[in-house]
Design a protein around this motif. Structure first.
Motif, mmCIF file in Angstrom:
data_model
loop_
_atom_site.group_PDB
_atom_site.id
_atom_site.type_symbol
_atom_site.label_atom_id
_atom_site.label_comp_id
_atom_site.label_asym_id
_atom_site.label_seq_id
_atom_site.Cartn_x
_atom_site.Cartn_y
_atom_site.Cartn_z
ATOM 1 N N UNK A 32 -0.358 79.609 26.015
ATOM 2 C CA UNK A 32 0.902 79.611 26.758
ATOM 3 C C UNK A 32 1.384 81.045 26.985
ATOM 4 N N UNK A 33 1.044 81.970 26.083
ATOM 5 C CA UNK A 33 1.377 83.375 26.304
ATOM 6 C C UNK A 33 0.710 83.882 27.577
ATOM 7 N N UNK A 34 -0.591 83.642 27.715
ATOM 8 C CA UNK A 34 -1.288 84.061 28.929
ATOM 9 C C UNK A 34 -0.767 83.323 30.150
ATOM 10 N N UNK A 35 -0.399 82.057 29.986
ATOM 11 C CA UNK A 35 0.142 81.277 31.093
ATOM 12 C C UNK A 35 1.456 81.864 31.593
ATOM 13 N N UNK A 36 2.288 82.353 30.676
ATOM 14 C CA UNK A 36 3.549 83.004 31.056
ATOM 15 C C UNK A 36 3.258 84.364 31.691
ATOM 16 N N UNK A 37 2.412 85.162 31.036
ATOM 17 C CA UNK A 37 2.110 86.500 31.540
ATOM 18 C C UNK A 37 1.502 86.479 32.936
ATOM 19 N N UNK A 38 0.833 85.384 33.304
ATOM 20 C CA UNK A 38 0.169 85.304 34.608
ATOM 21 C C UNK A 38 1.134 85.463 35.777
ATOM 22 N N UNK A 39 2.410 85.215 35.553
ATOM 23 C CA UNK A 39 3.405 85.432 36.612
ATOM 24 C C UNK A 39 3.371 86.891 37.079
ATOM 25 N N UNK A 40 3.041 87.796 36.168
ATOM 26 C CA UNK A 40 2.840 89.214 36.492
ATOM 27 C C UNK A 40 1.372 89.538 36.223
ATOM 28 N N UNK A 41 0.533 89.493 37.244
ATOM 29 C CA UNK A 41 -0.887 89.775 37.023
ATOM 30 C C UNK A 41 -1.122 91.124 36.338
ATOM 31 N N UNK A 42 -0.262 92.084 36.604
ATOM 32 C CA UNK A 42 -0.423 93.403 35.999
ATOM 33 C C UNK A 42 -0.142 93.359 34.489
ATOM 34 N N UNK A 43 0.882 92.615 34.097
ATOM 35 C CA UNK A 43 1.171 92.460 32.673
ATOM 36 C C UNK A 43 -0.002 91.770 31.982
#
Length: 183
Positions: A32-43
């Motif tokens: 879920x961390x990666x799923x949230x971070x995906x909103x900002x591909x750079x993050x």
């Protein structure tokens, strides 16, 4: 309150999709961390790059787990404490060591305790560790390179800890057995 989406390979911005696929190969699922971070591909790309580099760093594997858990405890990140406790146990770190880290208590292993103390100081003092603290870490058998490896690990955890704070990232089922709240 903002509602951060939990992306998968079909809903993520195009630039994030390869990073989600890579994370899925590495972890076996999209956290879920990666799923949230995906909103900002750079993050997501930056976090995954730091994770990969920290994994390759010269710091011994048990000390890497100490850095991950200690930084997450100090930053009060329940998600990351649970995730890294699970991974530390799977890697063979003793339950007693993981429990002590989660409770911010000293470790009996002097080398791991030196890593815990330096990591804790680095996080709580925002990098302004004393020469005496660095010297104590070096006296435990570490090198200057290891000091900088800890800087890398703390940077990695800062990205994930802060993301989880802002997004209120839900805990993955894989980490539930190690759920944590600050005492």
């Amino acid at each position: 309150m903002a509602q951060f989406p939990l992306h998968d390979e079909t809903t993520a911005p195009e630039a994030a999709r390869p990073h989600l696929a890579s994370a899925k190969r590495r972890m076996g699922f999209i956290t879920t961390l990666n799923a949230v971070m995906a909103e900002s591909p750079e993050l997501l790309a930056g976090y995954n790059a730091l994770a990969e580099q920290f994994g390759k760093s010269s710091l011994p594997t048990p000390a890497k787990h100490v850095v991950w858990i200690t930084a997450s405890v100090e930053n009060d990140c329940a998600y990351c404490v649970a995730a890294h406790s699970t991974m530390a146990l799977r890697s063979g770190l003793p339950q007693e060591t993981v429990d002590a880290l989660r409770e911010a208590k000293p470790l009996p292993d002097t080398a791991l305790e030196a890593a815990r103390r330096l990591t804790r100081s680095m996080v709580t003092n925002r990098g302004w560790v004393s020469d005496e603290e660095v010297d104590a870490f070096l006296a435990a058998g570490y090198t200057e390179r290891h000091v900088l490896d800890i800087v890398l690990g703390v940077g990695m955890k800062t990205l994930s800890n802060y993301t989880n704070h802002v997004a209120h990232t839900p805990l993955d089922p894989a980490w539930e057995s190690q759920e944590w709240t600050k005492a």
